[in-house]
Write a protein that holds these residues in place. Structure first.
Motif, short mmCIF file in Angstrom:
data_model
loop_
_atom_site.label_atom_id
_atom_site.label_comp_id
_atom_site.label_asym_id
_atom_site.label_seq_id
_atom_site.Cartn_x
_atom_site.Cartn_y
_atom_site.Cartn_z
N GLN A 304 0.74 -1.31 -0.05
CA GLN A 304 -0.07 -0.01 0.15
C GLN A 304 0.89 1.27 -0.10
OE1 GLN A 304 -2.47 -0.34 3.27
NE2 GLN A 304 -3.15 -2.48 2.99
N PHE A 305 0.69 2.10 -1.16
CA PHE A 305 1.21 3.16 -1.07
C PHE A 305 0.01 4.58 -1.08
CE2 PHE A 305 2.39 7.39 -2.77
CZ PHE A 305 3.81 7.72 -2.45
N PRO A 306 0.08 5.22 -0.04
CA PRO A 306 -1.03 6.07 0.51
C PRO A 306 -1.49 6.77 -0.64
CG PRO A 306 0.82 6.49 2.23
CD PRO A 306 1.27 5.67 1.15
N ASN A 307 -2.85 6.71 -0.71
CA ASN A 307 -3.50 7.47 -2.05
C ASN A 307 -4.42 8.40 -1.32
OD1 ASN A 307 -4.37 7.80 -4.61
ND2 ASN A 307 -5.86 6.18 -4.62
N ARG A 308 -3.77 9.51 -0.98
CA ARG A 308 -4.54 10.51 -0.26
C ARG A 308 -4.84 11.73 -1.51
NH1 ARG A 308 -4.50 11.45 5.14
NH2 ARG A 308 -4.28 13.58 4.87
N GLY A 309 -3.81 11.94 -2.33
CA GLY A 309 -3.89 13.12 -3.45
C GLY A 309 -3.44 14.21 -3.06
N MET A 310 -3.31 14.59 -1.64
CA MET A 310 -2.70 15.97 -1.25
C MET A 310 -2.15 15.68 -0.08
SD MET A 310 -5.81 18.84 -2.09
CE MET A 310 -4.58 20.13 -1.59
N MET A 311 -0.91 14.85 -0.28
CA MET A 311 -0.09 14.67 1.00
C MET A 311 0.66 16.16 1.45
SD MET A 311 2.29 11.31 0.80
CE MET A 311 1.55 9.74 0.32
N SER A 312 0.79 16.36 2.80
CA SER A 312 1.26 17.46 3.44
C SER A 312 2.78 16.96 3.10
CB SER A 312 1.14 17.33 4.73
OG SER A 312 1.56 16.43 5.73
N LYS A 313 3.82 18.08 3.15
CA LYS A 313 5.14 17.95 2.87
C LYS A 313 5.60 16.99 4.12
CE LYS A 313 6.44 22.13 0.39
NZ LYS A 313 7.28 23.27 0.45
N PRO A 314 5.35 16.90 5.38
CA PRO A 314 5.98 16.06 6.37
C PRO A 314 5.49 14.50 5.82
CG PRO A 314 4.99 18.01 7.56
CD PRO A 314 4.53 17.99 6.14
N GLU A 315 4.16 14.50 5.58
CA GLU A 315 3.64 13.16 5.03
C GLU A 315 4.63 12.57 3.75
OE1 GLU A 315 -1.06 12.90 6.07
OE2 GLU A 315 -0.32 14.03 4.47
N LEU A 316 4.76 13.41 2.93
CA LEU A 316 5.69 13.03 1.78
C LEU A 316 6.89 12.66 2.05
CD1 LEU A 316 5.61 12.43 -1.08
CD2 LEU A 316 5.86 15.00 -1.40
N GLY A 317 7.53 13.38 2.90
CA GLY A 317 9.01 13.27 3.47
C GLY A 317 9.27 11.91 4.12
N ALA A 318 8.25 11.75 5.06
CA ALA A 318 8.01 10.38 5.77
C ALA A 318 7.87 9.21 4.86
CB ALA A 318 7.18 10.41 6.79
N THR A 319 7.16 9.50 3.88
CA THR A 319 6.59 8.33 2.80
C THR A 319 8.00 8.13 1.88
OG1 THR A 319 4.28 8.77 2.77
CG2 THR A 319 5.16 7.65 0.89
#
Length: 468
Positions: A304-319
């Protein structure tokens, strides 16, 4: 037209509608649902066939019998010669508890019946049932399977060992396990065990990948021309109020992409992920089979890759560093390592090499199929060089093999338990890959370099010696 005639017409219309609806439903059921019902492990009709068909034998790739059936006092007894060793691969066949593993997915072949072909079913009713089922020859090498079990004994986790070019699985071990030979006696204890021994962690265990995901982030970065080529690491970074740290807050200084992967630099990769962007990073992950079902002989879970559509920068950095809400299976990560080893071509994993009739005729042979072209050969070569450096001078030193060039990546994945998962993925020899591996130690509470890399080294070394 009188009222009576109108009523008759309405009744006929209703009856015709119901009749057409029934035909549509039966057609849909026969096309899309019948096979699922027939092959369901709890379908008692399956057991009627087992009263007169001796279930086929399952062997390793070299013909060593792993599971077979015998007639004992007019009843069929399934023998699991190596007990726990193949509990998650072969599974079990039980009247009380159904079927699992290959015993479930290849049930029709093992009983030599044709569940989905009505004409063959009619033939069997006329000519009588066959007395013996087909045999399965697996891609598993028994000695490597046994060695993998020894490496994981007393631990929780999984090992997947495979040929990166053909897709053939050499070993697949999941711990904890169970003994299919004593399933009836142990059932209550097994199902009540909080460590879930029935779960095949190799194919169905979903884990936070941690830094092994960085090879996918690196692959995305190599295909972008508008991102930074060097990064400054001071041991931690503040992303919109979220502080992301490197292991022990080690400051790596100025690093390029190769050095960042070798040292597993979180600061660099988090910035890299933000620059790559959510859409491009997701597309890259999906090339590596995230959010896509992996076709396999056993049941699998989808990474599973998160399918949020609008990740915050902290979420994207962690991913980007394999943290956050991203999850994957050891099988998927073994395929990821294999794709890089195989010049960017990910192949379908193969567990059953051949199906052989009771007379010795080959019924079906598995051939290599491409699942995904994850990257170009040039990108795969650059990733390989980075992974070689990770083993030679970086966090994967414990995976080094004398006189063999090894490519790999460690991972230490934080999770909700507070005890990190330890990961290692890699392949060898790096210049002519013959074996790829994924190792995960669940809640190991230590780093991938310290705990998982030595196991991966042992498995690759044993495989290379065996494959000479």
């Amino acid at each position: 037209m009188n009222i009576e005639s109108k009523r008759i017409i309405r009744v006929l219309i209703v009856l015709c509608t119901l009749f057409v609806g029934l035909i549509v439903y039966l057609s849909y059921f026969e096309t899309f649902q019948a096979s699922k019902v027939v092959t369901n492990s709890y379908n008692k009709r399956q057991w009627l066939n087992e009263e007169y068909v001796l279930r086929g034998t399952i062997t390793d790739r070299n013909g060593k019998a792993l599971a077979y059936s015998e007639k004992v006092d007019d009843r069929q007894v399934r023998q699991y010669k190596y007990g726990r060793l193949y509990s998650h691969v072969i599974g079990y066949s039980s009247k009380e508890y159904g079927k699992a593993g290959l015993e479930a997915s290849y049930n029709s072949y093992l009983l030599n019946i044709s569940d989905n072909n009505p004409l063959l079913e009619i033939r069997d009713k006329i000519t009588g049932p066959r007395e013996k089922g087909n045999n399965l020859r697996l891609t598993i090498i028994h000695e490597l399977q046994s060695y993998a079990e020894q490496q994981l004994r007393g631990k929780k986790g999984a090992i997947v060992l495979m040929d990166p070019k053909s897709g053939e699985i050499f070993a697949m071990i999941s711990k904890p396990d169970f003994n299919p030979a004593t399933l009836r006696e142990d059932w209550e204890e097994i199902v009540e065990d909080k460590d879930s021994p029935l779960l095949n962690r190799g194919a169905m265990g979903l884990y936070t990948p941690g830094s092994v995901f960085k090879v996918i982030t690196a692959a995305a970065a190599l295909q972008k021309t508008d991102i930074d080529q060097t990064y400054t690491c001071e041991g931690s970074i503040n992303i919109e109020g979220y502080v992301l740290r490197d292991y022990q807050e080690t400051a790596h200084g100025d690093v390029d992409l190769e050095e960042a992967l070798a040292e597993s630099c979180n600061v660099a990769f988090s910035q890299m992920g933000i620059q790559i962007g959510e859409g491009a990073l997701r597309e890259e992950a999906e090339r590596y089979m995230f959010n896509r079902e992996i076709p396999f002989a056993l049941m699998t879970k989808t990474s599973q890759f998160p399918n949020r559509g609008m990740m915050s920068k902290p979420e994207l950095g962690a991913t980007a560093i394999g943290q956050g809400k991203i999850l994957t299976t050891p099988l998927n990560m073994a395929l990821t390592a294999s794709a890089i080893a195989n010049e960017g071509r990910m192949v379908k994993p193969i567990l059953v090499k051949e199906i052989i009739s009771p007379e010795g005729r080959t019924v079906r042979t598995s051939s290599t199929e491409t699942l995904s072209r994850v990257c170009t050969p040039m990108v795969a070569e650059k990733l390989t060089d980075m992974m070689i450096k990770a083993v030679e001078t970086g966090t994967g030193k414990n995976a080094r093999i004398r006189n063999v060039k090894v490519a790999g990546k460690t991972g230490t994945a934080e999770n909700e338990t507070g005890m990190a998962h330890a990961w290692f993925i890699g392949f060898a020899p790096a210049d002519n890959p013959k074996v790829a591996v994924a190792v995960v130690l669940e809640n190991a509470g230590s780093t991938g370099g310290k705990s998982a890399a030595p196991i991966a080294r042992e498995m690759m070394h044993a495989a290379l010696n065996r494959l000479k």
